[in-house]
Motif scaffolding. Sequence first.
Motif, short mmCIF file in Angstrom:
data_model
loop_
_atom_site.label_atom_id
_atom_site.label_comp_id
_atom_site.label_asym_id
_atom_site.label_seq_id
_atom_site.Cartn_x
_atom_site.Cartn_y
_atom_site.Cartn_z
N GLU A 53 -84.84 -3.94 -132.82
CA GLU A 53 -85.90 -4.26 -131.86
C GLU A 53 -87.28 -4.18 -132.53
O GLU A 53 -88.15 -4.98 -132.23
CB GLU A 53 -85.83 -3.32 -130.66
N THR A 54 -87.45 -3.24 -133.43
CA THR A 54 -88.72 -3.10 -134.15
C THR A 54 -89.06 -4.37 -134.92
O THR A 54 -90.18 -4.89 -134.82
CB THR A 54 -88.67 -1.91 -135.13
N ILE A 56 -87.81 -7.38 -134.49
CA ILE A 56 -87.98 -8.51 -133.56
C ILE A 56 -89.41 -8.50 -133.02
O ILE A 56 -90.09 -9.53 -133.01
CB ILE A 56 -86.96 -8.44 -132.41
N ARG A 57 -89.87 -7.34 -132.58
CA ARG A 57 -91.24 -7.24 -132.06
C ARG A 57 -92.27 -7.52 -133.15
O ARG A 57 -93.27 -8.20 -132.91
CB ARG A 57 -91.50 -5.85 -131.47
N ALA A 58 -92.02 -7.00 -134.34
CA ALA A 58 -92.97 -7.24 -135.45
C ALA A 58 -93.05 -8.73 -135.75
O ALA A 58 -94.15 -9.26 -135.95
CB ALA A 58 -92.54 -6.46 -136.68
N ARG A 60 -92.46 -11.25 -133.74
CA ARG A 60 -93.15 -11.94 -132.64
C ARG A 60 -94.66 -11.66 -132.63
O ARG A 60 -95.44 -12.46 -132.16
CB ARG A 60 -92.55 -11.52 -131.30
N GLN A 61 -95.06 -10.49 -133.12
CA GLN A 61 -96.46 -10.08 -133.07
C GLN A 61 -97.16 -10.19 -134.43
O GLN A 61 -98.28 -9.69 -134.59
CB GLN A 61 -96.57 -8.64 -132.56
N ARG A 64 -100.75 -10.96 -134.73
CA ARG A 64 -101.70 -9.95 -134.28
C ARG A 64 -102.04 -8.91 -135.35
O ARG A 64 -102.97 -8.14 -135.20
CB ARG A 64 -101.15 -9.19 -133.07
N ILE A 78 -94.92 0.35 -134.20
CA ILE A 78 -94.02 -0.47 -133.40
C ILE A 78 -92.67 0.24 -133.27
O ILE A 78 -92.09 0.31 -132.18
CB ILE A 78 -93.85 -1.87 -134.01
N ASN A 81 -92.86 3.13 -130.85
CA ASN A 81 -92.88 2.65 -129.47
C ASN A 81 -91.51 2.15 -129.04
O ASN A 81 -91.08 2.38 -127.90
CB ASN A 81 -93.93 1.56 -129.29
N CYS A 82 -90.80 1.47 -129.92
CA CYS A 82 -89.45 1.01 -129.60
C CYS A 82 -88.51 2.19 -129.35
O CYS A 82 -87.69 2.16 -128.42
CB CYS A 82 -88.89 0.15 -130.73
N ASP A 85 -89.32 3.66 -125.97
CA ASP A 85 -88.76 2.79 -124.93
C ASP A 85 -87.26 3.00 -124.81
O ASP A 85 -86.70 3.06 -123.71
CB ASP A 85 -89.05 1.31 -125.22
#
Length: 118
Positions: A53-54, A56-58, A60-61, A64, A78, A81-82, A85
């Motif tokens: 998940e880390t 994947i988020r990285a 996508r972001q 930023r 990240i 935070n994952c 969550d």
Amino acid sequence: MTQMQDDATAVALARDGNEDAFRFLVERHSRHIFRLACRMTGRPEDAEDVVQETFIRAFRQLSRFEARANFSTWLYRIAYNCAIDFIRSRPHRESAEERETLEAKGDVVSTPDAHDLV
């Protein structure tokens, strides 16, 4: 990608769609992220989910990410935070598993006979 490449170059290339550059970042940082996730979740299986998940988020972001920051610090945040969550969602998962287990056991349990009551 060479081993000598730095994160900033890899991030710039990955932003431009270079899959090998992002793979380089994953390979370079996945062990550190896994260790963090394992410490936080307490289970290697859960840590693997957090690592996935880390990244994947990285991915996508990635647009930023500010180059003036350290990529590993950004990625670590990240991951943190994952993991949070994941941990927050754990009671829901565990209670669902417990409910299924109790229901399965409930089907097997018979009513006590006189000998059990004594």
